[in-house]
Design an enzyme around this catalytic site. Sequence first.
Site, PDB file in Angstrom:
ATOM      1  CG  ASP A 262      -2.256   0.992   1.478  1.00 20.71           C
ATOM      2  OD1 ASP A 262      -2.382   1.495   0.423  1.00 20.71           O
ATOM      3  OD2 ASP A 262      -1.815   2.321   2.086  1.00 20.71           O
ATOM      4  CB  ALA A 263       0.301   4.365   0.166  1.00 19.53           C
ATOM      5  CD  GLU A 299      -2.765   2.914  -3.173  1.00 18.24           C
ATOM      6  OE1 GLU A 299      -3.198   3.874  -3.428  1.00 18.24           O
ATOM      7  OE2 GLU A 299      -2.106   2.342  -2.262  1.00 18.24           O
ATOM      8  CG  ASP A 324      -3.326   5.139  -8.711  1.00 23.93           C
ATOM      9  OD1 ASP A 324      -4.635   4.034  -8.952  1.00 23.93           O
ATOM     10  OD2 ASP A 324      -3.744   6.425  -7.588  1.00 23.93           O
ATOM     11  CG  ASP A 325      -1.281   9.301 -14.826  1.00 23.75           C
ATOM     12  OD1 ASP A 325      -1.929   9.585 -13.252  1.00 23.75           O
ATOM     13  OD2 ASP A 325      -0.601   9.517 -15.017  1.00 23.75           O
ATOM     14  CG  HIS A 327      -9.553   5.489 -12.030  1.00 23.97           C
ATOM     15  ND1 HIS A 327      -9.628   6.307 -11.740  1.00 23.97           N
ATOM     16  CD2 HIS A 327     -10.911   5.157 -11.202  1.00 23.97           C
ATOM     17  CE1 HIS A 327     -10.694   6.908 -11.059  1.00 23.97           C
ATOM     18  NE2 HIS A 327     -11.395   6.026 -10.975  1.00 23.97           N
ATOM     19  CG  HIS A 328      -6.997   9.099 -12.419  1.00 23.64           C
ATOM     20  ND1 HIS A 328      -7.496   9.016 -12.165  1.00 23.64           N
ATOM     21  CD2 HIS A 328      -5.620  10.032 -10.978  1.00 23.64           C
ATOM     22  CE1 HIS A 328      -6.879   8.482 -10.039  1.00 23.64           C
ATOM     23  NE2 HIS A 328      -5.529   9.521 -10.410  1.00 23.64           N
ATOM     24  CG  HIS A 392      -9.572  -0.190  -1.637  1.00 28.37           C
ATOM     25  ND1 HIS A 392      -8.289  -1.285  -1.948  1.00 28.37           N
ATOM     26  CD2 HIS A 392      -9.124   1.381  -0.527  1.00 28.37           C
ATOM     27  CE1 HIS A 392      -7.327   0.170  -1.571  1.00 28.37           C
ATOM     28  NE2 HIS A 392      -7.774   1.032  -0.770  1.00 28.37           N
ATOM     29  CB  VAL A 395     -15.494   3.325  -5.364  1.00 27.89           C
ATOM     30  CG1 VAL A 395     -16.713   3.278  -4.504  1.00 27.89           C
ATOM     31  CG2 VAL A 395     -15.644   2.425  -6.367  1.00 27.89           C
ATOM     32  CG  ASN A 397      -9.734   7.881  -0.763  1.00 27.76           C
ATOM     33  OD1 ASN A 397     -10.592   7.656   0.875  1.00 27.76           O
ATOM     34  ND2 ASN A 397      -9.562   7.060  -0.839  1.00 27.76           N
TER      35      ASN A 397
END
Length: 613
Positions: A262-263, A299, A324-325, A327-328, A392, A395, A397
């Site tokens: 994560d992160a 991530e 993420d790009d 998705h965005h 997750h 959606v 956040n």
Amino acid sequence: MTEWHMDIGATPVAGGVRFRVWAPLASSVDVVRCGDGEKEPSPLARAGDYFQGTITGMAAGDRYRYLVDGTLRRPDPASRCQPEGVHGPSQVVDPDFAWSDGGWQGVKLEELITCELHVGTFTPEGTFQGVMERLDYLCELGVTALELMPVVEFPGRRNWGYDGVFPFAPHHAYGGAAGLKALVDACHCRGLSVILDVVYNHLGPEGNYLHSFAPYFTNRYRTPWGDAVNFDGPLSDGVRHYIIANALHWVSEYHMDGLRIDAIHGIYDFSARHILRDITQAVNSLARRLGRNVHVIAESELNDVRTIMPAESGGHGLHAQWCDDFHHGLMTYLTGERCGYFVDFGTFRQLEKAFREGFVYSGEYSRHHRRRHGSSSADLPPRRLVVFSQNHDQVGNRALGDRPSSRLSLEQLKLAAAAVILSPYLPLIFMGEEYGETAPFPYFTSHGDPELAAAVRQGRRTEFASFEVHGEVPDPQAEGTFITAGIDPERRRHGWHRFIYAFYRELIRLRRELPQLRAPERDRIEVAGLEADEVIALCYRHGEKELIALFAFGCTPRAIRLPFHHGECIRLLDSADKDWGGQGSASPELVRPGDDGQNLTLMPFSVTLYGRG
């Protein structure tokens, strides 16, 4: 098979239990047995920065705490089980299990089609056993891997899992160690890999007792979630050993097929060997000895290709990372949303770049970050990037935790699904997405500290104060907020949901069966953006086989020319077909070499697939 054994925590041995705990600043550490009546503490012997020893008369199932410096009674930092929650005693667990997956080798990286799920809301039971009872459903869908949101012990019974404070202990309410092992074993028996979401950038704010033992944390850096983990400061060697042991623990004792870290942008390490590199190399070494495919996936919001570049080229060597790009770029173009981090996205050229390269921001100026952002992923194998239209975060956040099904049409939902699953990258879906689940996935907690609960509640409201929110931000502490997140796969049998579900199954079948999609390479893929027509066209080649995917993002029918040289191709799929709940296809069954393509009409928000060979 060469086994690995954890050298910290409590482990049953002949005649008793061996204990070992890292406590470099303590003068003494004793084991206090918990249960019927108070028992005399049993001292452990110092061995460098550790205290260790074997206590006779103890066995698996016994509960205990450590007594630090004769005053502090604390759970074990490497506890394998917390049967009474984060504030209770630890429990000795026998790491052995009757596995039935002896021939299991795991799923190759390029074959991952992953379903991310939250154990507590995936079934009414909210347990590992509940997930097991829906494995046949996931096999019917066709995915090849489950990704479990974090399952380690967190405060209360309701949580996303990122507030975990015992990294080695599966949550007791989910079914504990035995329940998780049974789930993994059942997955392997069905050909499903299991990826576990692990959090190495922080621990949760309630029940974190690590400060009592050693400098696990540092004030040199700050994360959005609290104290940063001490990976590069004084006495950090013990921290690094703890985290690497945790990664190997999941692979060895639980037979995990992958870790999603994560992160990683919240992991600060300026030492000569980054902790991510050490984790990955340790996992790779163990995986080779076990003869299994085990993947380490990051991530990251950094768009930094060093994360997945080989160590010999100066990278950390992780196998893949979330993108993420993609998705965005996809969702802003479909929805028109531009708030928050979406301010950087929304153009057709960005969508085209996401399909072509993965990272949209590869050094360009970002309004959201207010600086240049990212590096180029254009030369990376596509299998190094994981893409999605839901997860997750994307959606949960949102202020109300609402899913795309609440703001996109049936045709747009099908187009988003196809963009992900037919992309060159590794596809991931979020539980319920595959049939258009309408239940929200809001942020939820069950902290026992009233002040902390109030702070989380207020923080959530403040976070969305500048957003246009149509409704009240759900109270994370309210049980009702958690209850609303439960999904119901039976919806897949009714109404428009059945079209979505059938379409996802077909997309996944094509992804698994067509060689052009199984392991696409950059030099065998062409991407063309027909901006005037709002069409993204992809051509995959594998030997003599071709596959042409046409993604139409316009709101009216478009007649286009194919932008590729191609052989004679037959139509394999059109989302506008009535079989998928559409109005009917307008595209031809066959396209031949030399066709001018003007008779190739694409319906609004549709995907059409042509294949040869």
